[in-house]
Design a protein around this motif. Structure first.
Motif, short mmCIF file in Angstrom:
data_model
loop_
_atom_site.label_atom_id
_atom_site.label_comp_id
_atom_site.label_asym_id
_atom_site.label_seq_id
_atom_site.Cartn_x
_atom_site.Cartn_y
_atom_site.Cartn_z
N LYS A 180 -14.17 12.75 -4.35
CA LYS A 180 -14.46 11.06 -3.12
C LYS A 180 -16.01 10.72 -3.57
N TRP A 189 -8.97 4.53 1.43
CA TRP A 189 -8.86 3.30 0.77
C TRP A 189 -10.00 2.44 0.49
N ASN A 198 -6.16 14.43 -9.50
CA ASN A 198 -6.89 13.16 -8.20
C ASN A 198 -6.89 12.20 -8.61
N ALA A 233 0.98 7.21 -6.28
CA ALA A 233 -0.30 7.84 -7.14
C ALA A 233 -0.25 9.24 -6.60
N LYS A 234 1.21 9.51 -5.96
CA LYS A 234 1.76 10.90 -5.81
C LYS A 234 2.65 10.89 -7.09
N GLU A 247 0.76 -1.16 -0.30
CA GLU A 247 -0.73 -0.23 -0.30
C GLU A 247 0.80 1.04 0.54
N LEU A 270 -6.85 2.66 -4.27
CA LEU A 270 -6.54 4.22 -3.27
C LEU A 270 -7.10 5.00 -4.37
N GLN A 317 0.15 12.69 -9.90
CA GLN A 317 0.07 13.77 -9.31
C GLN A 317 0.57 15.11 -9.81
N GLU A 320 -5.76 14.01 0.90
CA GLU A 320 -6.73 13.27 1.82
C GLU A 320 -6.55 11.78 1.15
N THR A 321 -6.22 11.11 1.68
CA THR A 321 -6.08 9.35 0.87
C THR A 321 -7.51 8.52 1.56
N LEU A 357 -6.42 9.33 -4.30
CA LEU A 357 -5.31 10.31 -3.22
C LEU A 357 -6.41 11.36 -3.83
N LEU A 381 0.85 4.36 -2.76
CA LEU A 381 0.69 6.09 -2.62
C LEU A 381 1.25 6.58 -3.04
#
Length: 268
Positions: A235, A202, A173, A163-164, A156, A192, A167, A199-200, A194, A160
């Motif tokens: 979200k 799951w 997003n 995913a960053k 995990e 995930l 971005q 904010e993350t 992001l 993350l």
């Protein structure tokens, strides 16, 4: 009032068997009570056994599709699907910058859910440069996430980190789908989200051992598109899509001899 009903658009290839691509997107738009509009990029001949032929459309024709839509409709959100090659990606990016088609949900059709590359390297680089910076939401599968982030994902924390990286490329997003290709003992699939705020979230759902999963990624991104067009925050839109698509996989349809479609009626 003219154009008051929520209108959404898919930029994608046509799958003649109806299980994926533009057809899956349009069916999802209908199920989520939005009016679906389409820009076709290619035509695919295939069935539940596989793809047998594909024919890309010309960039001039794709340009004409965009202009026809922009001259008449008010598109509140748009998603992409199969974009075939660099010229197609270039013309999509050009038109998206030229017209207001709402937030872009980028389904980066780069690698299949089984790990097979779909785009040539030049087209892959064009997608990274031209479309990721335009993405309001990007929805890579596990293999696409690894490819785009240029890293191996083992846990995990790696998801993350990857995913960053997306971005940092410009996507606001990131909805990153977890691994489900190694099925021995697998009981859940964890994705995930992001958010632009940092904010993350799951998102976990049971794993369903079925070959009726065609159109999963299309329906997920199309559902997100529809919910955003109706005014839902990212979200909420992603959580709704995750829940409904899982139901569509669980309650499978007896359609096709081999790799069948998900149950699109569960998205309503």
């Amino acid at each position: 009032m003219i154009n008051s009903y929520p209108q959404v658009m898919t930029i994608a290839g046509s799958d003649c068997d109806g299980s994926a691509g533009m057809q899956a997107d349009m069916n999802t738009f209908f199920a989520r009570k939005t009016y679906g509009i389409s820009v076709m990029t290619a035509c695919v001949a295939g069935n539940s056994y596989g793809i047998h032929a594909a024919q890309p459309l010309t960039t001039d024709f794709i340009d004409a599709e965009f202009k026809g839509i922009a001259d008449d409709f008010k598109v509140l959100a748009t998603k992409t699907g199969m974009l075939t090659d660099s010229p197609t990606i270039d013309v999509v990016a050009k038109n998206y910058r030229q017209y207001d088609f709402g937030p872009l949900i980028l389904d980066p059709v780069i690698i299949t859910k089984h790990g097979a590359m779909l785009l040539e390297q030049s087209a892959y680089e064009t997608l990274k440069e031209q479309l990721i910076p335009l993405a309001h939401v990007i929805t890579p599968n596990f293999f696409e996430l690894q490819k785009l982030a240029d890293m191996t994902i083992n846990d995990e924390a790696d998801m993350l980190t990857a995913a960053k990286k997306l971005q940092a490329m410009g996507a606001k997003n990131v909805m990153a789908k977890g691994a489900h290709h190694e099925t021995d003992g697998l009981t859940e699939v964890k994705d995930l989200l992001l958010l632009e705020s940092g904010e993350t979230v799951w998102l976990s759902a049971p794993y369903h051992d079925t070959e009726h999963i065609n159109g999963t990624g299309d329906a997920l991104s199309a559902c997100i598109t529809a919910e955003i067009a109706k005014g839902q925050p990212v979200k909420t839109a992603v959580m709704t899509a995750k829940t409904l698509v899982n139901k569509a996989i669980e309650n499978e349809l007896a359609v096709g001899h081999k790799y069948g479609p998900i149950n699109i009626w569960e998205l309503a």
